[in-house]
Design a protein around this motif. Structure first.
Motif, mmCIF file in Angstrom:
data_model
loop_
_atom_site.group_PDB
_atom_site.id
_atom_site.type_symbol
_atom_site.label_atom_id
_atom_site.label_comp_id
_atom_site.label_asym_id
_atom_site.label_seq_id
_atom_site.Cartn_x
_atom_site.Cartn_y
_atom_site.Cartn_z
ATOM 1 N N GLU A 1 2.032 26.120 71.312
ATOM 2 C CA GLU A 1 2.563 26.116 72.681
ATOM 3 C C GLU A 1 3.305 24.812 72.978
ATOM 4 O O GLU A 1 4.347 24.818 73.634
ATOM 5 N N LEU A 2 2.761 23.700 72.505
ATOM 6 C CA LEU A 2 3.387 22.412 72.747
ATOM 7 C C LEU A 2 4.779 22.362 72.105
ATOM 8 O O LEU A 2 5.728 21.873 72.713
ATOM 9 N N HIS A 3 4.893 22.887 70.891
ATOM 10 C CA HIS A 3 6.210 22.922 70.243
ATOM 11 C C HIS A 3 7.186 23.802 71.022
ATOM 12 O O HIS A 3 8.363 23.454 71.158
ATOM 13 N N ALA A 4 6.711 24.915 71.534
ATOM 14 C CA ALA A 4 7.572 25.784 72.339
ATOM 15 C C ALA A 4 8.019 25.052 73.599
ATOM 16 O O ALA A 4 9.206 25.064 73.956
ATOM 17 N N LEU A 5 7.091 24.394 74.246
ATOM 18 C CA LEU A 5 7.398 23.643 75.464
ATOM 19 C C LEU A 5 8.387 22.511 75.178
ATOM 20 O O LEU A 5 9.348 22.299 75.927
ATOM 21 N N TRP A 6 8.170 21.787 74.106
ATOM 22 C CA TRP A 6 9.067 20.701 73.696
ATOM 23 C C TRP A 6 10.489 21.238 73.511
ATOM 24 O O TRP A 6 11.459 20.640 73.980
ATOM 25 N N SER A 7 10.605 22.370 72.850
ATOM 26 C CA SER A 7 11.912 22.989 72.602
ATOM 27 C C SER A 7 12.578 23.414 73.913
ATOM 28 O O SER A 7 13.783 23.198 74.104
ATOM 29 N N ILE A 8 11.810 24.004 74.809
ATOM 30 C CA ILE A 8 12.353 24.437 76.103
ATOM 31 C C ILE A 8 12.934 23.246 76.857
ATOM 32 O O ILE A 8 14.050 23.311 77.386
ATOM 33 N N ILE A 9 12.182 22.158 76.895
ATOM 34 C CA ILE A 9 12.619 20.992 77.681
ATOM 35 C C ILE A 9 13.742 20.230 76.982
ATOM 36 O O ILE A 9 14.752 19.907 77.602
ATOM 37 N N THR A 10 13.600 19.952 75.696
ATOM 38 C CA THR A 10 14.599 19.116 75.009
ATOM 39 C C THR A 10 15.916 19.839 74.769
ATOM 40 O O THR A 10 16.957 19.198 74.648
ATOM 41 N N LYS A 11 15.874 21.168 74.710
ATOM 42 C CA LYS A 11 17.102 21.938 74.471
ATOM 43 C C LYS A 11 17.603 22.630 75.727
ATOM 44 O O LYS A 11 18.503 23.464 75.660
ATOM 45 N N ASN A 12 17.005 22.283 76.862
ATOM 46 C CA ASN A 12 17.402 22.857 78.157
ATOM 47 C C ASN A 12 17.479 24.372 78.135
ATOM 48 O O ASN A 12 18.411 24.971 78.668
ATOM 49 N N VAL B 1 14.624 30.074 79.311
ATOM 50 C CA VAL B 1 13.384 30.828 79.243
ATOM 51 C C VAL B 1 12.205 29.901 79.561
ATOM 52 O O VAL B 1 12.124 28.784 79.056
ATOM 53 N N TYR B 2 11.355 30.318 80.441
ATOM 54 C CA TYR B 2 10.176 29.570 80.879
ATOM 55 C C TYR B 2 10.498 28.227 81.533
ATOM 56 O O TYR B 2 9.611 27.401 81.713
ATOM 57 N N SER B 3 11.735 27.994 81.904
ATOM 58 C CA SER B 3 12.108 26.698 82.486
ATOM 59 C C SER B 3 11.460 26.471 83.850
ATOM 60 O O SER B 3 11.301 25.324 84.267
ATOM 61 N N ASN B 4 11.071 27.540 84.542
ATOM 62 C CA ASN B 4 10.408 27.397 85.840
ATOM 63 C C ASN B 4 8.910 27.680 85.773
ATOM 64 O O ASN B 4 8.257 27.785 86.804
ATOM 65 N N HIS B 5 8.383 27.792 84.580
ATOM 66 C CA HIS B 5 6.947 27.994 84.408
ATOM 67 C C HIS B 5 6.216 26.724 84.862
ATOM 68 O O HIS B 5 6.693 25.606 84.619
ATOM 69 N N PRO B 6 5.080 26.862 85.547
ATOM 70 C CA PRO B 6 4.358 25.675 86.031
ATOM 71 C C PRO B 6 4.057 24.649 84.936
ATOM 72 O O PRO B 6 4.141 23.437 85.170
ATOM 73 N N GLU B 7 3.723 25.117 83.738
ATOM 74 C CA GLU B 7 3.417 24.176 82.649
ATOM 75 C C GLU B 7 4.674 23.407 82.234
ATOM 76 O O GLU B 7 4.622 22.216 81.968
ATOM 77 N N THR B 8 5.820 24.090 82.223
ATOM 78 C CA THR B 8 7.078 23.420 81.898
ATOM 79 C C THR B 8 7.419 22.390 82.966
ATOM 80 O O THR B 8 7.774 21.246 82.647
ATOM 81 N N LEU B 9 7.291 22.780 84.201
ATOM 82 C CA LEU B 9 7.647 21.881 85.304
ATOM 83 C C LEU B 9 6.795 20.612 85.314
ATOM 84 O O LEU B 9 7.288 19.533 85.621
ATOM 85 N N ARG B 10 5.513 20.731 84.957
ATOM 86 C CA ARG B 10 4.667 19.538 85.003
ATOM 87 C C ARG B 10 4.966 18.552 83.883
ATOM 88 O O ARG B 10 4.611 17.387 83.980
ATOM 89 N N TRP B 11 5.648 19.005 82.819
ATOM 90 C CA TRP B 11 5.980 18.103 81.715
ATOM 91 C C TRP B 11 7.406 17.581 81.764
ATOM 92 O O TRP B 11 7.747 16.660 81.029
ATOM 93 N N LYS B 12 8.245 18.154 82.607
ATOM 94 C CA LYS B 12 9.610 17.636 82.726
ATOM 95 C C LYS B 12 9.549 16.197 83.210
ATOM 96 O O LYS B 12 8.844 15.879 84.154
ATOM 97 N N GLY B 13 10.297 15.338 82.560
ATOM 98 C CA GLY B 13 10.287 13.919 82.903
ATOM 99 C C GLY B 13 9.113 13.167 82.305
ATOM 100 O O GLY B 13 8.941 11.973 82.548
ATOM 101 N N LYS B 14 8.310 13.867 81.473
ATOM 102 C CA LYS B 14 7.143 13.239 80.848
ATOM 103 C C LYS B 14 7.068 13.586 79.355
ATOM 104 O O LYS B 14 6.003 13.840 78.812
ATOM 105 N N LEU B 15 8.224 13.580 78.715
ATOM 106 C CA LEU B 15 8.243 13.924 77.294
ATOM 107 C C LEU B 15 7.497 12.905 76.442
ATOM 108 O O LEU B 15 6.956 13.259 75.389
ATOM 109 N N HIS B 16 7.445 11.668 76.891
ATOM 110 C CA HIS B 16 6.680 10.679 76.132
ATOM 111 C C HIS B 16 5.194 11.047 76.164
ATOM 112 O O HIS B 16 4.500 10.964 75.140
ATOM 113 N N ALA B 17 4.700 11.480 77.307
ATOM 114 C CA ALA B 17 3.309 11.922 77.416
ATOM 115 C C ALA B 17 3.066 13.159 76.549
ATOM 116 O O ALA B 17 2.018 13.270 75.898
ATOM 117 N N LEU B 18 4.018 14.073 76.528
ATOM 118 C CA LEU B 18 3.886 15.277 75.704
ATOM 119 C C LEU B 18 3.883 14.913 74.222
ATOM 120 O O LEU B 18 3.105 15.453 73.435
#
Length: 109
Positions: free
Chosen positions: A22-33, A36-53
């Motif tokens: 799941e983390l790899h999927a989330l990383w791909s969603i955020i780093t590649k803009n 899909v799932y860009s408005n999912h709550p889990e995605t939104l909470r990690w946007k701007g926190k890729l270092h934490a991810l």
């Protein structure tokens, strides 16, 4: 999609490896803009926190290695920007522990 806020050492095999995927999927969603799932709550909470991810991934990988699991999918460290601490929760730690207890798995909670 879920990234737990519990120590990786507390997770059973199923949840540790599941979170890694799941983390790899989330990383791909955020780093590649990706849309899909860009408005999912889990995605939104990690946007701007890729270092934490990224740090969460490293902790998961460390636990995988302790359990002698193979790992061949590092994240690109140059993309690990933004906040280094995740302080936004979707569900409380107690609720997360409760959810895992109800699954009847081997998580150490």
């Amino acid at each position: 999609m879920r990234i737990w806020d519990l120590p990786p050492s507390d997770l059973c095999r199923q949840h540790l490896l599941g979170e890694h995927r799941e983390l790899h999927a989330l990383w791909s969603i955020i780093t590649k803009n990706k849309k899909v799932y860009s408005n999912h709550p889990e995605t939104l909470r990690w946007k701007g926190k890729l270092h934490a991810l990224y740090l969460r991934h490293e902790n998961i990988v460390s636990e995988m290695k302790k359990r002698e699991y193979n790992h061949h999918s590092p994240l690109e460290p140059t993309l690990a920007t933004g906040g280094s601490r995740q302080d936004t929760l979707i569900t409380s730690i107690d609720e997360q522990k409760d959810a895992l207890r109800k699954k009847g798995c081997n998580c150490k909670i």
